[in-house]
Write an enzyme that holds these catalytic residues in place. Structure first.
Site, mmCIF file in Angstrom:
data_model
loop_
_atom_site.group_PDB
_atom_site.id
_atom_site.type_symbol
_atom_site.label_atom_id
_atom_site.label_comp_id
_atom_site.label_asym_id
_atom_site.label_seq_id
_atom_site.Cartn_x
_atom_site.Cartn_y
_atom_site.Cartn_z
ATOM 1 N N CYS A 114 -29.140 -20.693 15.548
ATOM 2 C CA CYS A 114 -29.793 -20.295 14.291
ATOM 3 C C CYS A 114 -30.794 -21.337 13.786
ATOM 4 O O CYS A 114 -31.664 -21.022 12.974
ATOM 5 C CB CYS A 114 -28.754 -20.008 13.219
ATOM 6 S SG CYS A 114 -27.675 -18.647 13.676
ATOM 7 N N HIS A 251 -33.001 -20.386 6.482
ATOM 8 C CA HIS A 251 -32.373 -19.497 7.459
ATOM 9 C C HIS A 251 -31.532 -18.489 6.674
ATOM 10 O O HIS A 251 -30.859 -18.852 5.706
ATOM 11 C CB HIS A 251 -31.497 -20.303 8.406
ATOM 12 C CG HIS A 251 -30.623 -19.455 9.264
ATOM 13 N ND1 HIS A 251 -31.107 -18.383 9.979
ATOM 14 C CD2 HIS A 251 -29.279 -19.493 9.505
ATOM 15 C CE1 HIS A 251 -30.107 -17.820 10.631
ATOM 16 N NE2 HIS A 251 -28.997 -18.470 10.349
ATOM 17 N N ASN A 281 -28.500 -11.612 9.524
ATOM 18 C CA ASN A 281 -28.760 -12.904 10.156
ATOM 19 C C ASN A 281 -29.400 -12.658 11.525
ATOM 20 O O ASN A 281 -28.734 -12.209 12.450
ATOM 21 C CB ASN A 281 -27.434 -13.662 10.284
ATOM 22 C CG ASN A 281 -27.599 -15.040 10.893
ATOM 23 O OD1 ASN A 281 -28.642 -15.380 11.445
ATOM 24 N ND2 ASN A 281 -26.551 -15.842 10.804
#
Ligand code: UT7
Length: 324
Positions: A114, A251, A281
């Site tokens: 990520c 993020h 996500n």
């Protein structure tokens, strides 16, 4: 003379299929209410059967090229962040290179889950500052839907697919923080915490692509502190502080992490780009997708100071401060 890596264009791609939270109510013991309350996610996109990370990345790249008024032959290098490549090798970046018809330069993938886009941006910046490349296409692209265990309610509701791309170009700056372009970066990792988020398959272990496994609440406890700290570090490296920031572009893992980090940094939520409700996500794609949205919605303006921050598997985390 100071060389800066300046943003010239941004692009995105989201698969057509929109998956609402209610879909998961039919496959696992969950509810729209739980997903919204705990993560802020309302819907996400899933790639169609046969749709690959490289195809999504190439579409985002074409849009970024057109936004910059450039074509593929103007680009010297492609740095692509992904943890969900089409194949074990070659890199997705080389697939995008050929898809775009780019027959020179070089292309490679970066894998920091990520945090991948922050790592890719930092690498692209270094290529520009060292004179290896004048224009770099930086992409984050993921098909996380392919590694979700659809029987595990603690993970399958959280992730989505998509791609985002930025073009960075070398430009002369004055050496001050008034310059446009990347001003600083801060990268970190700590492999002792790798069990908090990993995929239980791989080439040298079981020759399978595996499924995502996450100790969500443990990771949550690490996230806010580490994200606020890395953002502060990136800013203070160049003498900037939280008050100078026009936009945090985080993020997009969880709205509570985004809010907690903004609070710790003392930046109001009005100055945070949030897409988690629409995208879920998307791992390495979430920051370039948020940059695209921030730009499209007229929030991010030329000259604005941005700080991006991300954390993910590894653990790996980091931040980049840049003036748009
Ligand atoms: O992008 C990479 C980085 N990733 C992250 O940063 C993710 C970080 N973690 C998170 O975002 C949050 O920890 C989650 C959204 C994953 C979970 O939220 P939480 O508030 O930490 O919940 P929890 O894991 O502590 O679980 C609370 C309860 C548990 O039940 P019990 O043990 O209290 O009875 C879970 O079994 O919620 C249960 N639960 C669910 N219930 C309904 C877990 N998943 C679900 C679900 N639906 N989908």
């Amino acid at each position: 003379m100071t060389i800066r890596a300046v943003v010239k264009g941004v692009g995105h791609y989201l698969p057509e299929r929109v998956v609402e939270n209610s879909y998961f109510e039919s496959i696992v013991d969950t509810s729209d209410e739980w997903i919204r309350a705990r993560s802020g996610i309302e819907r996400r996109r899933f790639a169609a059967e046969g749709e690959t990370t490289s195809q999504m990345a190439a579409t985002a790249a074409r849009e970024a090229l057109s936004d910059a008024g450039l074509d593929a032959n103007d680009i010297d290098a492609i740095v692509l962040a992904t943890s969900t490549p089409d194949l074990t090798f070659p890199s997705v970046a080389t697939m995008v290179q050929s898809e775009l018809g780019m027959t020179h330069g070089f292309a490679f993938d970066v894998q920091a889950v990520c945090a991948g886009f922050v790592f890719a941006l930092t690498n692209a910046n270094a290529l520009i500052l060292s004179g290896q490349a004048k224009r770099v296409l930086v992409i984050g692209a993921e098909t996380f839907s392919r590694i979700l265990d659809m029987t595990d309610r603690s993970t399958c509701v959280l992730f989505g697919d998509g791609a985002g791309a930025l073009i960075l170009e070398a430009a002369e700056g004055t050496g001050t923080t008034e310059d446009r372009g990347i001003l600083s970066a801060d990268l970190n990792s700590d492999g002792r915490m790798r069990e908090m988020l990993y995929v239980d398959g791989g080439v040298s272990t079981n020759q399978q692509s595996g499924f995502l496994r996450m100790q969500g609440n443990q990771l949550f406890r690490q996230a806010v502190g580490k994200l606020a700290e890395t953002a502060e570090t990136a800013l203070t490296k160049v003498g900037l502080c939280d008050d100078d920031v026009d936009w945090i572009v985080p993020h997009q893992a969880n709205i509570r992490i985004i809010q907690g980090t903004a609070k710790k940094l003392g930046v109001p939520m009005e100055r945070v780009i949030v897409t988690v409700q629409e995208h879920g996500n998307t791992s390495a794609a979430s920051i370039p997708l948020a940059l695209y949205e921030g730009r499209k919605q007229g929030k991010i303006k030329d000259g604005d100071l941005l700080v991006t921050e991300a954390i993910g598997g590894g653990l790996a985390w980091g931040a980049v401060a840049l003036r748009w």
